[in-house]
Design an enzyme around this catalytic site. Structure first.
Site, PDB file in Angstrom:
ATOM      1  N   GLN A   1      95.300  33.328  53.250  1.00 18.42           N
ATOM      2  CA  GLN A   1      95.694  34.717  53.920  1.00 18.42           C
ATOM      3  C   GLN A   1      94.648  35.586  53.851  1.00 18.42           C
ATOM      4  OE1 GLN A   1      99.176  35.496  51.391  1.00 18.42           O
ATOM      5  NE2 GLN A   1      98.145  37.379  50.832  1.00 18.42           N
TER       6      GLN A   1
ATOM      7  N   GLY B   1      85.204  57.666  37.348  1.00 24.12           N
ATOM      8  CA  GLY B   1      85.950  57.754  36.023  1.00 24.12           C
ATOM      9  C   GLY B   1      84.960  57.524  34.928  1.00 24.12           C
TER      10      GLY B   1
ATOM     11  N   GLU C   1      82.638  62.432  36.014  1.00 26.08           N
ATOM     12  CA  GLU C   1      82.599  63.079  34.660  1.00 26.08           C
ATOM     13  C   GLU C   1      81.271  63.168  33.991  1.00 26.08           C
ATOM     14  OE1 GLU C   1      85.748  61.298  32.162  1.00 26.08           O
ATOM     15  OE2 GLU C   1      87.029  60.996  34.016  1.00 26.08           O
ATOM     16  N   TYR C   2      80.485  64.370  34.280  1.00 27.46           N
ATOM     17  CA  TYR C   2      80.892  65.407  34.749  1.00 27.46           C
ATOM     18  C   TYR C   2      79.582  65.985  35.330  1.00 27.46           C
ATOM     19  CZ  TYR C   2      84.856  65.210  31.811  1.00 27.46           C
ATOM     20  OH  TYR C   2      86.101  65.019  31.090  1.00 27.46           O
TER      21      TYR C   2
ATOM     22  N   MET D   1      91.931  67.553  34.435  1.00 32.16           N
ATOM     23  CA  MET D   1      92.416  66.562  33.511  1.00 32.16           C
ATOM     24  C   MET D   1      92.703  67.333  32.233  1.00 32.16           C
ATOM     25  SD  MET D   1      89.950  63.392  34.236  1.00 32.16           S
ATOM     26  CE  MET D   1      88.330  64.621  34.637  1.00 32.16           C
TER      27      MET D   1
ATOM     28  N   TRP E   1      97.938  60.348  34.151  1.00 33.25           N
ATOM     29  CA  TRP E   1      97.288  59.114  33.802  1.00 33.25           C
ATOM     30  C   TRP E   1      98.105  58.223  32.693  1.00 33.25           C
ATOM     31  CZ3 TRP E   1      93.067  56.597  35.625  1.00 33.25           C
ATOM     32  CH2 TRP E   1      92.419  55.577  34.381  1.00 33.25           C
TER      33      TRP E   1
END
Length: 416
Positions: free
Chosen positions: A125, A152, A194-195, A260, A400
């Site tokens: 597949q 992340g 970040e960040y 966050m 999260w």
């Protein structure tokens, strides 16, 4: 990431909860949306009120040691509660969006027992792995939307290079997200940088513009029919990370932000003082003023970001110390408490039985068991946070991450 968005008909219980949200104030968001023609807001799901988004992060690496798969989203009941899933993470490298783990994403063969629909993958597949399983999950929940999250903590280093040519970066992201092999999987992109410009006084002040330029390019490339969102810092202190980037300037390009609002405190301060990692508001003795959710939301709203574009962040895990003698927050410690995958952090599904909550502070819970001290959210404290979310008119809730919840979805059901 896309096929045309289909309306989502949520369960009756969730609908009633959403209507309650309106009564509590979330309904004040009606009509709020993008501030420019290029930032068209997502059409609300059928039966959903403003403020009812429920966004859960699903980790790519969960297929390994955590053995958490898309099927777990279904068997836990979370599939019926979620409005959106953020698939974490894609990489950012060479100025482009890139695949994270191709084996987990597209190649791993699932057995019938592991598969969302009970059908095993075959060797020939064209698409297997998490992507195919998420497609099967979407077939069971036609209104469910999935975003591919890039960056992340580990993979944010590449954003600085990407920001040098945001148009080329955005094009690479669109090409990857809408690759013909998995073109029906994703409905948008989530950026977890970040960040931005968080290198202190040595940064060129023009770097504040990097974030809105990046988000503007993504919106232009993906267009109004795709979702463009971002996870952003919760540091609302004067001169802190919120001040380091122009989040207000970028708000016109995003459908919503995920501030966050967790990890405010933790055992990286090995000797303490102990403090809840996700306080809703301040309390007497908080180690750092302004390190709490309500300060974050107030700061972002004060910058002019619409409430409807802010989601309330919740962690499905706890942070803890060991060598603690004081039951209440503020005690000294000798280091991080032992965790299953990493010391100092543990899933809620483990802590609820190994170290049950012994108290609450600032709208969240804490627990003292032996010499260990943990803080985490429970269904009861999540209910408190939902009241706050509704009172503030926020666009919904994100968390999260999915594997931290119990097998029957105890925390996500408290959100709904």
């Amino acid at each position: 990431m896309h096929v045309p968005h289909l309306p989502r008909v949520r369960p009756v219980r969730a609908l009633l909860s959403a209507l309650c949200s309106v009564a509590l104030g979330a309904g004040l968001l009606a009509g709020a949306g993008a501030t420019t023609a290029t930032a068209a807001p997502e059409a609300p799901a059928a039966g959903a009120a403003a403020g009812s988004k429920v966004v859960g992060y699903f980790t790519e690496w969960g297929t390994y040691d955590r053995e958490y798969h898309a099927k777990n989203i279904e068997t836990s009941g979370s599939g019926a509660e979620l409005t959106h899933i953020n698939y974490a993470f894609g990489n950012v490298t060479g100025g482009k969006c890139a695949m994270g783990d191709a084996y987990a994403a597209t190649d791993r063969a699932y057995t019938a027992a592991e598969s969302v629909d009970g059908v095993a993958d075959t060797w020939d597949q064209p698409l297997r792995g998490n992507f195919n399983q998420l497609l099967k999950l979407k077939k069971k929940h036609p209104g469910l939307k999935i975003l591919w999250s890039f960056g992340g903590w580990t993979w944010s280093g590449g954003f600085a290079e990407a920001a040098r040519n945001p148009v080329a970066f955005a094009r690479s992201c669109h090409d990857l997200v809408e690759n013909s092999k998995w073109a029906d999987v994703f409905d948008g992109i989530d950026i977890d940088w970040e960040y931005p410009n968080a290198c202190g006084p040595s940064c060129d002040t023009s770097g504040r513009d990097a974030f809105p330029e990046l988000m503007s390019a993504l919106r232009a490339e993906f267009g109004p029919d795709y979702l463009v969102t971002a996870a952003i810092t919760a540091d609302a202190t004067p001169g802190g990370k919120i001040d380091a980037a122009d989040y207000a300037g970028a708000a016109q390009y995003v459908d919503w932000y995920n501030p966050m609002t967790y990890d405010f405190f933790g055992a990286w301060d090995a000797t303490g003082p102990t403090a809840p990692h996700s306080p809703l508001n301040s309390y007497s003795g908080i180690p750092k003023a302004g390190y709490h959710t309500s300060a974050t939301i107030a700061k972002l709203k004060g910058l002019g970001i619409p409430s409807s574009k802010l989601l309330l962040g919740i962690g499905f895990y706890g942070r803890g110390w060991t060598g603690v003698t004081q039951s209440t927050p503020g005690g000294t410690a000798t280091g991080p408490a032992k965790g299953t995958y990493e010391n100092g952090i543990e899933d809620y599904k483990v802590l609820k039985s190994t170290c049950p909550a012994t108290g609450t502070v600032a709208g969240t819970a804490y627990a003292k068991c032996g010499s260990d001290w943990w803080s985490y959210d429970t269904p009861q404290t999540i209910a408190t946070k939902m009241t706050y979310k509704n009172q503030q008119g926020l666009g919904g809730t994100f968390f999260w991450e999915l594997s931290g919840d119990t097998a029957d979805g105890e925390l996500i059901k408290a959100i709904d």
